[in-house]
Design an enzyme around this catalytic site. Sequence first.
Site, PDB file in Angstrom:
ATOM      1  N   VAL A  59       0.875  -1.429   0.040  1.00  7.43           N
ATOM      2  CA  VAL A  59       0.060   0.129   0.056  1.00  7.43           C
ATOM      3  C   VAL A  59       0.798   1.267   0.092  1.00  7.43           C
ATOM      4  O   VAL A  59       0.253   2.536  -0.040  1.00  7.43           O
ATOM      5  CB  VAL A  59      -1.010   0.135   1.183  1.00  7.43           C
ATOM      6  CG1 VAL A  59      -1.991  -1.100   1.110  1.00  7.43           C
ATOM      7  CG2 VAL A  59      -0.246   0.059   2.582  1.00  7.43           C
ATOM      8  N   SER A 137      -5.430   3.386  16.152  1.00  6.04           N
ATOM      9  CA  SER A 137      -5.175   2.521  17.285  1.00  6.04           C
ATOM     10  C   SER A 137      -5.384   3.490  18.563  1.00  6.04           C
ATOM     11  O   SER A 137      -5.180   4.762  18.443  1.00  6.04           O
ATOM     12  CB  SER A 137      -3.476   2.313  17.257  1.00  6.04           C
ATOM     13  OG  SER A 137      -3.173   1.658  18.514  1.00  6.04           O
ATOM     14  N   TYR A 150       5.039   4.647  15.505  1.00  2.48           N
ATOM     15  CA  TYR A 150       3.829   4.013  15.677  1.00  2.48           C
ATOM     16  C   TYR A 150       2.590   5.002  16.063  1.00  2.48           C
ATOM     17  O   TYR A 150       1.615   5.268  15.380  1.00  2.48           O
ATOM     18  CB  TYR A 150       3.800   2.623  16.334  1.00  2.48           C
ATOM     19  CG  TYR A 150       2.414   1.953  16.213  1.00  2.48           C
ATOM     20  CD1 TYR A 150       2.237   1.233  15.201  1.00  2.48           C
ATOM     21  CD2 TYR A 150       1.591   1.960  16.941  1.00  2.48           C
ATOM     22  CE1 TYR A 150       1.183   0.574  14.870  1.00  2.48           C
ATOM     23  CE2 TYR A 150       0.459   1.091  17.002  1.00  2.48           C
ATOM     24  CZ  TYR A 150       0.010   0.403  15.755  1.00  2.48           C
ATOM     25  OH  TYR A 150      -0.976  -0.389  15.748  1.00  2.48           O
ATOM     26  N   LYS A 154      -0.391   6.802  13.678  1.00  2.00           N
ATOM     27  CA  LYS A 154      -1.882   6.511  13.915  1.00  2.00           C
ATOM     28  C   LYS A 154      -2.722   7.667  14.524  1.00  2.00           C
ATOM     29  O   LYS A 154      -3.748   7.960  13.744  1.00  2.00           O
ATOM     30  CB  LYS A 154      -2.137   5.452  15.062  1.00  2.00           C
ATOM     31  CG  LYS A 154      -1.422   4.140  14.688  1.00  2.00           C
ATOM     32  CD  LYS A 154      -2.218   3.630  13.419  1.00  2.00           C
ATOM     33  CE  LYS A 154      -1.729   2.116  13.207  1.00  2.00           C
ATOM     34  NZ  LYS A 154      -2.290   1.389  11.921  1.00  2.00           N
TER      35      LYS A 154
HETATM   36  N1  LIG Z   1      -3.027  -5.896  17.112  1.00  2.00           N
HETATM   37  C1  LIG Z   1      -3.321  -5.028  17.846  1.00  2.00           C
HETATM   38  O1  LIG Z   1      -3.074  -4.982  19.213  1.00  2.00           O
HETATM   39  C2  LIG Z   1      -3.708  -3.728  17.318  1.00  2.00           C
HETATM   40  C3  LIG Z   1      -3.918  -2.561  18.175  1.00  2.00           C
HETATM   41  C4  LIG Z   1      -4.362  -1.491  17.478  1.00  2.00           C
HETATM   42  C5  LIG Z   1      -4.428  -1.196  16.108  1.00  2.00           C
HETATM   43  N2  LIG Z   1      -3.928  -2.360  15.448  1.00  2.00           N
HETATM   44  C6  LIG Z   1      -3.851  -1.849  13.826  1.00  2.00           C
HETATM   45  O2  LIG Z   1      -4.581  -2.834  13.301  1.00  2.00           O
HETATM   46  C7  LIG Z   1      -4.099  -3.094  12.061  1.00  2.00           C
HETATM   47  C8  LIG Z   1      -4.075  -4.755  11.672  1.00  2.00           C
HETATM   48  O3  LIG Z   1      -3.321  -5.166  12.546  1.00  2.00           O
HETATM   49  P1  LIG Z   1      -2.988  -6.765  13.077  1.00  2.00           P
HETATM   50  O4  LIG Z   1      -2.702  -6.699  14.612  1.00  2.00           O
HETATM   51  O5  LIG Z   1      -3.896  -7.338  12.431  1.00  2.00           O
HETATM   52  O6  LIG Z   1      -1.533  -7.011  12.129  1.00  2.00           O
HETATM   53  P2  LIG Z   1      -0.933  -8.191  11.753  1.00  2.00           P
HETATM   54  O7  LIG Z   1       0.481  -7.824  11.597  1.00  2.00           O
HETATM   55  O8  LIG Z   1      -1.508  -9.477  11.918  1.00  2.00           O
HETATM   56  O9  LIG Z   1      -1.456  -8.117   9.988  1.00  2.00           O
HETATM   57  C9  LIG Z   1      -1.205  -7.101   9.113  1.00  2.00           C
HETATM   58  C10 LIG Z   1      -1.064  -7.191   7.802  1.00  2.00           C
HETATM   59  O10 LIG Z   1      -0.852  -6.326   7.150  1.00  2.00           O
HETATM   60  C11 LIG Z   1       0.217  -6.484   6.101  1.00  2.00           C
HETATM   61  N3  LIG Z   1       0.880  -5.366   5.682  1.00  2.00           N
HETATM   62  C12 LIG Z   1       1.660  -4.927   6.420  1.00  2.00           C
HETATM   63  N4  LIG Z   1       2.110  -3.716   5.749  1.00  2.00           N
HETATM   64  C13 LIG Z   1       1.603  -3.881   4.459  1.00  2.00           C
HETATM   65  C14 LIG Z   1       1.830  -2.921   3.213  1.00  2.00           C
HETATM   66  N5  LIG Z   1       2.742  -1.923   3.154  1.00  2.00           N
HETATM   67  N6  LIG Z   1       1.129  -3.348   2.370  1.00  2.00           N
HETATM   68  C15 LIG Z   1       0.515  -4.395   2.363  1.00  2.00           C
HETATM   69  N7  LIG Z   1       0.091  -5.141   3.389  1.00  2.00           N
HETATM   70  C16 LIG Z   1       1.015  -4.849   4.503  1.00  2.00           C
HETATM   71  C17 LIG Z   1       1.027  -7.713   6.685  1.00  2.00           C
HETATM   72  O11 LIG Z   1       1.589  -8.487   5.623  1.00  2.00           O
HETATM   73  C18 LIG Z   1       0.069  -8.429   7.432  1.00  2.00           C
HETATM   74  O12 LIG Z   1      -0.669  -9.510   6.764  1.00  2.00           O
HETATM   75  C19 LIG Z   1      -2.816  -2.369  11.726  1.00  2.00           C
HETATM   76  O13 LIG Z   1      -3.168  -1.182  11.223  1.00  2.00           O
HETATM   77  C20 LIG Z   1      -2.623  -2.099  13.331  1.00  2.00           C
HETATM   78  O14 LIG Z   1      -1.878  -0.866  13.520  1.00  2.00           O
HETATM   79  C21 LIG Z   1      -3.568  -3.303  15.633  1.00  2.00           C
END
Ligand SMILES: NC(=O)c1ccc[n+]([C@@H]2O[C@H](COP(=O)([O-])OP(=O)(O)OC[C@H]3O[C@@H](n4cnc5c(N)ncnc54)[C@H](O)[C@@H]3O)[C@@H](O)[C@H]2O)c1
Length: 253
Positions: A59, A137, A150, A154
Amino acid sequence: MTSTMKSALITGAARGIGLATAKTLLDRGWRVALLDRDEAELTRAVTELGDGMPIVADVSDPAQIDDAWDQVSQHFGQLDALVNNAGIADFGPISDTTLDRWRLVMETNLDGPFLMVQAFTSMLARDGGGAVVNVTSISGLRASTLRVAYGTSKAALAHLTLQQAAELGELGIRVNAVAPGPVDTKLAMAVHTPDIRAAYHDAIPLNRYGHETEIANVIAFLVSDEASYVTGQIVAADGGFGATGIGLPSLRS
Ligand SMILES: NC(=O)c1ccc[n+]([C@@H]2O[C@H](COP(=O)([O-])OP(=O)(O)OC[C@H]3O[C@@H](n4cnc5c(N)ncnc54)[C@H](O)[C@@H]3O)[C@@H](O)[C@H]2O)c1
């Protein structure tokens, strides 16, 4: 190709919150394109789902977004929802956050949603409009140590959400954000030490991490017609973390 089924494009959909969102929308009768830069994980996910269109793309790369646009246009012809979920976490003190580390986080977490919305605006506006959900987040709502890149990415994404909502509303495009608390995904497991996990359990009124589907359900609501008058909102799905004040753990003990 035209269809009465609604169509969604979800980034970072190979696993975690993105994959849970894809499952939820497929269950609700949507056609879903799953975009991720991790081809192996994406292939596994789509094979397991037995549904959904995989798109391998990063992306943060405008040329790859153009290719993704072509694929969505060819398969769906239009788009009802874009979920900017792809994100990376990099926790470290300010002194260790090199410009390269900073930029890496910004490229995916902030440039990505900016470029994706820019590219897909006309497709979303077709047929009366659509919906965007940016996944921010709680780290973008409250500052804490080790999250200079990070958390800032966000917080900027939360404001980008408001900018996009303000400008795209007249095209019929609603733009909202979901701000998850800690969710047990690979992203969280990579940066949450046992200490951090214990502290979160203590500081969160619901005393637990969230589940991916609990975030997916909020995203699914925001892209649905049930949220037809909701735009420009940052909805926290965080077990109440954002509602608590300072020093609560010591006050409770
Ligand atoms: N897990 C948490 O505790 C949490 C908390 C707050 C926010 N978030 C946010 O939720 C979203 C999803 O997080 P998650 O925990 O499911 O993460 P995850 O790491 O399990 O999955 C993220 C996915 O995004 C893909 N990805 C990363 N960079 C990319 C790029 N440049 N282009 C295309 N694909 C890309 C990765 O390959 C992966 O499959 C993120 O934006 C994260 O910041 C997560």
